[in-house]
Motif scaffolding. Structure first.
Motif, PDB file in Angstrom:
ATOM      1  N   GLY A 279      63.153 -62.432 -39.087  1.00 42.94           N
ATOM      2  CA  GLY A 279      63.376 -63.732 -38.429  1.00 42.94           C
ATOM      3  C   GLY A 279      62.193 -64.017 -37.530  1.00 42.94           C
ATOM      4  O   GLY A 279      62.371 -65.211 -37.140  1.00 42.94           O
ATOM      5  N   TRP A 280      61.321 -63.230 -37.101  1.00 45.18           N
ATOM      6  CA  TRP A 280      60.424 -63.623 -36.068  1.00 45.18           C
ATOM      7  C   TRP A 280      59.311 -64.750 -36.705  1.00 45.18           C
ATOM      8  O   TRP A 280      59.024 -65.563 -35.642  1.00 45.18           O
ATOM      9  N   LEU A 281      59.279 -65.065 -37.664  1.00 42.18           N
ATOM     10  CA  LEU A 281      58.369 -65.990 -38.044  1.00 42.18           C
ATOM     11  C   LEU A 281      58.906 -67.326 -38.328  1.00 42.18           C
ATOM     12  O   LEU A 281      58.100 -68.205 -38.452  1.00 42.18           O
ATOM     13  N   ASN A 282      60.379 -67.232 -38.359  1.00 43.83           N
ATOM     14  CA  ASN A 282      60.983 -68.586 -38.445  1.00 43.83           C
ATOM     15  C   ASN A 282      60.511 -69.597 -37.768  1.00 43.83           C
ATOM     16  O   ASN A 282      60.342 -70.849 -38.127  1.00 43.83           O
ATOM     17  N   PRO A 283      60.516 -69.333 -36.185  1.00 44.92           N
ATOM     18  CA  PRO A 283      60.164 -70.623 -35.376  1.00 44.92           C
ATOM     19  C   PRO A 283      58.896 -71.192 -35.783  1.00 44.92           C
ATOM     20  O   PRO A 283      58.511 -72.199 -35.389  1.00 44.92           O
ATOM     21  N   TRP A 284      57.951 -70.169 -35.992  1.00 42.47           N
ATOM     22  CA  TRP A 284      56.479 -70.438 -36.141  1.00 42.47           C
ATOM     23  C   TRP A 284      56.235 -71.367 -37.354  1.00 42.47           C
ATOM     24  O   TRP A 284      55.534 -72.261 -37.281  1.00 42.47           O
ATOM     25  N   LEU A 285      56.804 -70.911 -38.403  1.00 45.18           N
ATOM     26  CA  LEU A 285      56.660 -71.662 -39.830  1.00 45.18           C
ATOM     27  C   LEU A 285      57.442 -72.940 -39.657  1.00 45.18           C
ATOM     28  O   LEU A 285      56.857 -73.891 -40.446  1.00 45.18           O
ATOM     29  N   GLU A 286      58.544 -73.104 -38.876  1.00 47.86           N
ATOM     30  CA  GLU A 286      59.189 -74.223 -38.694  1.00 47.86           C
ATOM     31  C   GLU A 286      58.380 -75.263 -37.914  1.00 47.86           C
ATOM     32  O   GLU A 286      58.159 -76.420 -38.201  1.00 47.86           O
ATOM     33  N   ARG A 287      57.663 -74.674 -36.808  1.00 48.52           N
ATOM     34  CA  ARG A 287      56.793 -75.490 -35.851  1.00 48.52           C
ATOM     35  C   ARG A 287      55.642 -76.192 -36.721  1.00 48.52           C
ATOM     36  O   ARG A 287      55.305 -77.384 -36.389  1.00 48.52           O
ATOM     37  N   ILE A 288      55.161 -75.423 -37.636  1.00 41.72           N
ATOM     38  CA  ILE A 288      53.907 -76.053 -38.347  1.00 41.72           C
ATOM     39  C   ILE A 288      54.401 -76.855 -39.741  1.00 41.72           C
ATOM     40  O   ILE A 288      53.937 -77.211 -40.719  1.00 41.72           O
ATOM     41  N   ARG A 289      55.789 -76.677 -40.005  1.00 44.86           N
ATOM     42  CA  ARG A 289      56.414 -77.446 -41.000  1.00 44.86           C
ATOM     43  C   ARG A 289      56.096 -76.731 -42.527  1.00 44.86           C
ATOM     44  O   ARG A 289      55.526 -77.531 -43.356  1.00 44.86           O
ATOM     45  N   PHE A 290      55.541 -75.647 -42.706  1.00 39.37           N
ATOM     46  CA  PHE A 290      54.958 -74.814 -43.329  1.00 39.37           C
ATOM     47  C   PHE A 290      55.793 -75.163 -44.914  1.00 39.37           C
ATOM     48  O   PHE A 290      55.067 -75.545 -45.848  1.00 39.37           O
ATOM     49  N   PHE A 291      57.001 -74.944 -44.865  1.00 35.57           N
ATOM     50  CA  PHE A 291      57.859 -75.121 -46.338  1.00 35.57           C
ATOM     51  C   PHE A 291      57.850 -76.449 -46.692  1.00 35.57           C
ATOM     52  O   PHE A 291      57.651 -76.980 -47.903  1.00 35.57           O
ATOM     53  N   PRO A 292      58.345 -77.500 -45.829  1.00 37.36           N
ATOM     54  CA  PRO A 292      58.233 -78.736 -46.222  1.00 37.36           C
ATOM     55  C   PRO A 292      56.716 -79.285 -46.608  1.00 37.36           C
ATOM     56  O   PRO A 292      56.485 -80.053 -47.800  1.00 37.36           O
ATOM     57  N   ARG A 293      55.820 -78.651 -46.148  1.00 40.01           N
ATOM     58  CA  ARG A 293      54.368 -79.253 -46.533  1.00 40.01           C
ATOM     59  C   ARG A 293      54.219 -78.503 -47.834  1.00 40.01           C
ATOM     60  O   ARG A 293      53.470 -79.047 -48.828  1.00 40.01           O
ATOM     61  N   LEU A 294      54.455 -77.202 -48.084  1.00 41.20           N
ATOM     62  CA  LEU A 294      54.368 -76.723 -49.186  1.00 41.20           C
ATOM     63  C   LEU A 294      55.070 -77.518 -50.510  1.00 41.20           C
ATOM     64  O   LEU A 294      54.492 -77.616 -51.530  1.00 41.20           O
ATOM     65  N   GLU A 295      56.238 -78.008 -50.098  1.00 42.22           N
ATOM     66  CA  GLU A 295      57.071 -78.585 -51.187  1.00 42.22           C
ATOM     67  C   GLU A 295      56.501 -80.012 -51.632  1.00 42.22           C
ATOM     68  O   GLU A 295      56.322 -80.027 -52.718  1.00 42.22           O
ATOM     69  N   ARG A 296      55.959 -80.609 -50.672  1.00 40.05           N
ATOM     70  CA  ARG A 296      55.269 -82.006 -50.861  1.00 40.05           C
ATOM     71  C   ARG A 296      54.096 -81.633 -51.811  1.00 40.05           C
ATOM     72  O   ARG A 296      53.758 -82.281 -52.594  1.00 40.05           O
ATOM     73  N   LEU A 297      53.449 -80.789 -51.486  1.00 40.36           N
ATOM     74  CA  LEU A 297      52.136 -80.579 -52.362  1.00 40.36           C
ATOM     75  C   LEU A 297      52.592 -80.074 -53.569  1.00 40.36           C
ATOM     76  O   LEU A 297      52.022 -80.566 -54.673  1.00 40.36           O
ATOM     77  N   ILE A 298      53.599 -79.204 -53.767  1.00 41.15           N
ATOM     78  CA  ILE A 298      53.984 -78.781 -55.208  1.00 41.15           C
ATOM     79  C   ILE A 298      54.407 -80.112 -56.039  1.00 41.15           C
ATOM     80  O   ILE A 298      54.151 -80.478 -57.194  1.00 41.15           O
ATOM     81  N   THR A 299      55.230 -81.050 -55.304  1.00 49.40           N
ATOM     82  CA  THR A 299      55.872 -82.244 -55.980  1.00 49.40           C
ATOM     83  C   THR A 299      54.664 -83.047 -56.264  1.00 49.40           C
ATOM     84  O   THR A 299      54.677 -83.807 -57.348  1.00 49.40           O
ATOM     85  N   HIS A 300      53.728 -83.130 -55.366  1.00 50.82           N
ATOM     86  CA  HIS A 300      52.557 -83.961 -55.540  1.00 50.82           C
ATOM     87  C   HIS A 300      51.877 -83.709 -56.957  1.00 50.82           C
ATOM     88  O   HIS A 300      51.542 -84.617 -57.645  1.00 50.82           O
ATOM     89  N   TYR A 301      51.495 -82.410 -57.128  1.00 49.71           N
ATOM     90  CA  TYR A 301      50.775 -82.010 -58.283  1.00 49.71           C
ATOM     91  C   TYR A 301      51.613 -81.619 -59.555  1.00 49.71           C
ATOM     92  O   TYR A 301      51.072 -81.731 -60.580  1.00 49.71           O
TER      93      TYR A 301
END
Length: 241
Positions: free
Chosen positions: A204-226
């Motif tokens: 879980g060390w990476l969770n706060p960092w991935l949350e801070r840059i909104r990694f998964f929400p941005r990836l979801e928006r990218l996938i939905t867009h295409y």
């Protein structure tokens, strides 16, 4: 029978004998491949601690990211009926969200089989490719990284299982307290509705960092867009008790 109970029953019954056979084979292949690789390289790793230790740390972090990415994918896309990956990789995550304690009742093969399958897919080509190369510092680094990565991926579901146990073994509780493996308190953030953050479940060390840059929400928006695909379209967490 309530909707929640029916969903739990349906997902639990999705664990087929054929899936179990695949998982048992994957566990055996993983341990044989890991032992073979370790036996071939251990004497090359010992004299290079300044290369091996950073590689091991990066392998552990890599496993944390891989666990988060696979967890996010299993929670967000597809269904338990998706060909090839549905029964083995997606169904366990969907079951886990409607019955968080189910994982604590799984035996060794059901807990670790899918991770061994994924790790073996990395280990086998490693054996054939990296072992054929001269033991340069780069190759030693890569071998150390692969060893740490695959061992950590293997341990991920066991760490996850311990995080859901009320009374994990004393040594495990110490590791959780020191944040060296996934802890219950850290993982509880993911299990807070709508279950769309803190996906990494090795440590879980990476969770706060991935949350801070909104990694998964941005990836979801990218996938939905295409693709037009909607994340969590068949979300089952609404029936979680």
């Amino acid at each position: 029978m309530s909707a929640s109970q029916a969903t739990k029953k349906h997902l639990a019954e999705g664990y087929k004998p054929s899936t179990r056979i695949v998982e048992m084979i994957a566990v055996m292949v993983f341990f044989v491949a890991e032992a073979f690789l370790l036996s071939r390289v251990v004497m090359d790793l010992v004299p290079h601690p300044l290369i091996v230790l950073p590689a091991f740390l990066l392998g552990y972090l890599g496993a944390d990211f891989v666990s988060g990415f696979v967890h996010w994918f299993g929670d967000t896309w597809g269904t338990p009926e998706t060909p090839f990956i549905g029964a083995t990789f997606i169904r366990p995550f969907r079951e886990h969200h409607v019955d968080q304690t189910a994982i604590t009742r799984h035996d060794f093969f059901q807990t670790n089989g899918s991770n061994c399958l994924a790790s073996a897919a990395v280990l086998l080509p490693t054996i054939f490719i990296l072992l054929a190369l001269p033991r340069t510092e780069l190759v030693i680094f890569l071998l150390s990284f692969i060893l740490a990565l695959t061992l950590s991926v293997f341990g991920t579901n066991q760490f996850h299982k311990w995080a859901h146990q009320t009374h994990p073994p004393r040594f495990v509780a110490w590791l959780q307290e020191k944040r060296l493996v996934l802890s219950s308190s850290h993982h509880a953030i993911h299990h807070t509705y709508p279950h769309d953050r803190y996906y990494c479940i090795t440590v879980g060390w990476l969770n706060p960092w991935l949350e801070r840059i909104r990694f998964f929400p941005r990836l979801e928006r990218l996938i939905t867009h295409y693709t037009g695909a909607i994340p969590r379209q068949d979300d089952m967490t609404l029936v979680n008790e």
